[in-house]
Design a protein around this motif. Structure first.
Motif, short mmCIF file in Angstrom:
data_model
loop_
_atom_site.label_atom_id
_atom_site.label_comp_id
_atom_site.label_asym_id
_atom_site.label_seq_id
_atom_site.Cartn_x
_atom_site.Cartn_y
_atom_site.Cartn_z
N ARG A 32 0.71 -1.24 0.08
CA ARG A 32 0.05 0.08 -0.05
C ARG A 32 0.79 1.11 -0.12
NH1 ARG A 32 -5.06 -1.40 4.30
NH2 ARG A 32 -5.98 -2.81 2.87
N MET A 33 1.98 1.32 0.80
CA MET A 33 2.77 2.42 0.79
C MET A 33 3.58 2.77 -0.59
SD MET A 33 4.50 1.87 4.49
CE MET A 33 5.55 3.22 4.21
N MET A 34 3.86 1.46 -1.06
CA MET A 34 4.39 1.77 -2.36
C MET A 34 3.48 2.26 -3.39
SD MET A 34 6.86 -1.72 -2.84
CE MET A 34 7.37 -1.34 -4.35
N SER A 35 2.18 1.69 -3.41
CA SER A 35 1.38 2.10 -4.42
C SER A 35 0.77 3.56 -4.06
CB SER A 35 -0.04 1.25 -4.45
OG SER A 35 -0.71 1.38 -3.03
N THR A 36 0.74 4.01 -2.82
CA THR A 36 0.52 5.47 -2.43
C THR A 36 1.62 6.49 -3.20
OG1 THR A 36 -0.68 4.84 -0.49
CG2 THR A 36 -0.06 7.03 -0.84
N HIS A 37 2.71 5.97 -2.83
CA HIS A 37 3.84 6.80 -3.65
C HIS A 37 3.93 6.89 -5.02
CE1 HIS A 37 7.78 8.39 -3.76
NE2 HIS A 37 8.20 7.52 -4.82
N LYS A 38 3.63 5.72 -5.77
CA LYS A 38 3.29 5.62 -7.35
C LYS A 38 2.34 6.66 -7.70
CE LYS A 38 5.43 1.06 -7.94
NZ LYS A 38 5.10 -0.17 -8.34
N SER A 39 1.13 6.37 -6.94
CA SER A 39 -0.12 7.13 -7.35
C SER A 39 0.14 8.94 -7.18
CB SER A 39 -1.54 6.83 -6.37
OG SER A 39 -1.01 7.21 -4.99
N LYS A 40 0.92 9.30 -6.10
CA LYS A 40 1.24 10.50 -5.99
C LYS A 40 2.23 10.96 -7.07
CE LYS A 40 0.62 10.96 -0.98
NZ LYS A 40 1.49 11.37 0.25
N LYS A 41 3.17 10.22 -7.40
CA LYS A 41 3.96 10.52 -8.54
C LYS A 41 3.34 10.67 -9.85
CE LYS A 41 8.50 9.26 -10.63
NZ LYS A 41 9.57 8.08 -10.61
N LYS A 42 2.41 9.86 -9.89
CA LYS A 42 1.63 9.81 -11.24
C LYS A 42 0.62 11.13 -11.27
CE LYS A 42 -0.32 6.53 -14.51
NZ LYS A 42 -0.84 5.09 -14.46
N ARG A 44 1.16 13.94 -10.00
CA ARG A 44 2.15 14.98 -10.06
C ARG A 44 2.40 15.33 -11.71
NH1 ARG A 44 4.79 13.77 -5.13
NH2 ARG A 44 6.34 12.57 -6.20
N GLU A 45 2.60 13.82 -12.25
CA GLU A 45 2.61 13.99 -13.74
C GLU A 45 1.70 14.47 -14.56
OE1 GLU A 45 4.92 13.40 -17.16
OE2 GLU A 45 5.45 13.41 -15.21
N TYR A 46 0.46 14.14 -13.91
CA TYR A 46 -1.02 14.70 -14.72
C TYR A 46 -0.86 16.18 -14.47
CZ TYR A 46 -2.67 9.62 -14.80
OH TYR A 46 -2.90 8.42 -15.11
N TYR A 47 -0.69 16.69 -13.33
CA TYR A 47 -0.81 18.02 -13.31
C TYR A 47 0.34 18.71 -14.27
CZ TYR A 47 -3.59 18.38 -8.89
OH TYR A 47 -4.77 18.33 -8.32
N ARG A 48 1.47 18.10 -14.27
CA ARG A 48 2.51 18.71 -15.38
C ARG A 48 2.16 18.83 -16.75
NH1 ARG A 48 5.99 17.30 -18.66
NH2 ARG A 48 5.48 15.25 -18.45
N LEU A 49 1.45 17.81 -17.10
CA LEU A 49 0.93 17.71 -18.44
C LEU A 49 -0.32 18.75 -18.79
CD1 LEU A 49 0.27 13.65 -19.06
CD2 LEU A 49 1.71 15.41 -20.18
N LEU A 50 -1.04 18.94 -17.54
CA LEU A 50 -1.99 20.24 -17.86
C LEU A 50 -1.36 21.53 -17.39
CD1 LEU A 50 -5.26 18.43 -16.13
CD2 LEU A 50 -4.63 18.89 -18.54
N ASN A 51 -0.10 21.66 -17.14
CA ASN A 51 0.52 22.83 -17.00
C ASN A 51 -0.06 23.56 -15.60
OD1 ASN A 51 2.15 22.52 -19.05
ND2 ASN A 51 0.76 23.76 -20.33
N LEU A 52 -0.48 22.92 -14.74
CA LEU A 52 -1.12 23.29 -13.45
C LEU A 52 -0.55 22.98 -12.10
CD1 LEU A 52 -4.78 22.02 -14.25
CD2 LEU A 52 -3.79 24.34 -14.36
#
Length: 376
Positions: A32-42, A44-52
């Motif tokens: 669960r800790m690893m999945s939470t870390h991956k989801s947060k990283k992903k 942040r990537e979504y925010y970067r794609l939308l320039n937000l």
């Protein structure tokens, strides 16, 4: 010594199965800790794609998606159109929008939780409003109070109609007389209280200290027996001390102002002479503009006068600036004609009525017309 060794071994033997049972749970927590870390990283990537940036609003997410869709949509006709990029942007838009909505809902629920634990006014204080009607939350009590007012208004209407029918068919009934007398008594008492309050207030301000007959008894009068003595004495005291109602003072002010304006514009017209040069015509136009402005201000005073005058027949109509200017022009022309007639016949004024010439009569009536215009 042997006892301690045996005890330690027994404890280890007991703990080994427990540790074996805890191993799966530890693996779940780690995953669960690893999945939470991956989801947060992903995310942040979504925010970067939308320039937000994180913490933006839902409107910002929609606005950014619309801009990127115009650039990368395959059917948009843009040179940067790319279907693969657009699919990524659309996925990022859905994820980020749901993430923002979750954060917004979490903040609202947190605020609601805080509101629950805030200090609130005790319930009995709510009954100070809505006339103490109803129970429950303030909104529920407000609805109940509205219903109560509607029911009370219906009962009052029914009672009024009942009294009206009773008074129509039984005009000499005791109930009708009592209601009528009670209403008259209430009105009389209210007026008396109002007058008494005004008198006491004026006495406290010292408005009666400058009366000529202060401290002396009122003089008797022998007048009409149908007039109320108190009303007659009060009116006489006010008149003797120069009191005038406000509407009378305003009426005199309006009359003096219009007379002064008429005289001013007539004098200005006489100074310019006849015929007028272009410069004089320009001066005359300026005089007319100023006259119109003064008339506009005077009409405002007329409006104030009409609001306080007690009689409808005393109300005034607005003054028309164009008509007043035309009257002044006519008076000036009449004055010129009269002057010409008197200059032509200077010796005919001393003649009797039989020897009066038509020119002198014409001049006399012209001056009379000018006098009428002046008194308007």
């Amino acid at each position: 010594m042997m006892a301690q060794i045996l005890r330690s071994r027994l404890i280890n033997a007991v703990m080994i199965p427990n540790r074996m049972e805890m191993l799966p749970y530890l693996g779940v927590v780690r995953n669960r800790m690893m999945s939470t870390h991956k989801s947060k990283k992903k995310m942040r990537e979504y925010y970067r794609l939308l320039n937000l940036d994180e913490g933006c609003s839902a409107d910002d997410v929609r606005e950014s998606f619309h801009k990127l869709a115009k650039q990368y949509h395959p059917d948009g006709g843009s040179p940067t159109a790319d279907s693969a990029t657009f699919i990524k942007i659309e996925e990022a838009y859905r994820k980020v929008l749901s993430h923002v909505m979750e954060q917004t809902n979490a903040r609202q629920s947190k605020v609601e939780e805080e509101e629950k634990f805030k200090y609130r006014t005790p319930q009995h204080r709510h009954y100070l409003s809505f006339e103490g009607i109803g129970f429950g939350t303030p909104s529920q009590r407000e609805k109940q109070y509205r219903q109560f007012r509607a029911d009370r208004a219906t009962e009052q209407v029914m009672e009024y109609q009942k009294q009206k029918l009773h008074g129509q068919y039984f005009p000499d009934g005791l109930t009708v007389k009592d209601v009528r007398q009670s209403k008259e008594q209430k009105i009389t008492q209210a007026i008396e209280r109002l007058v008494e309050d005004l008198i006491q207030e004026s006495m406290a301000k010292g408005d009666f200290d400058n009366l000529s007959g202060k401290g002396k008894p009122l003089k008797k009068f022998s007048g009409c027996s149908y007039i109320d003595p108190m009303t007659h004495n009060l009116n006489r005291i006010l008149i003797d001390n120069g009191y005038q109602p406000e509407w009378i003072l305003m009426q005199k002010e309006i009359k003096d102002t219009i007379d002064q304006l008429r005289e001013t514009i007539l004098v200005s017209r006489k100074k310019l002479g006849n015929p007028m040069t272009p410069t004089q015509q320009k001066q005359w136009n300026q005089v007319c503009e100023q006259f119109q402005e003064n008339i506009r201000k005077l009409n405002k005073r007329v409006n104030d006068f009409n609001l306080i005058v007690p009689l409808l027949t005393r109300q005034k109509v607005h003054f028309d600036a164009q008509k007043e200017i035309a009257k002044a022009q006519e008076m000036y022309e009449t004055f010129i004609k009269t002057k010409e007639v008197t200059d032509k016949n200077p010796n005919t004024i001393d003649q009797g009525e039989q020897g009066e010439t038509p020119g002198v009569k014409t001049g006399f009536f012209s001056w009379m017309n000018m006098w009428k215009f002046t008194k308007i």
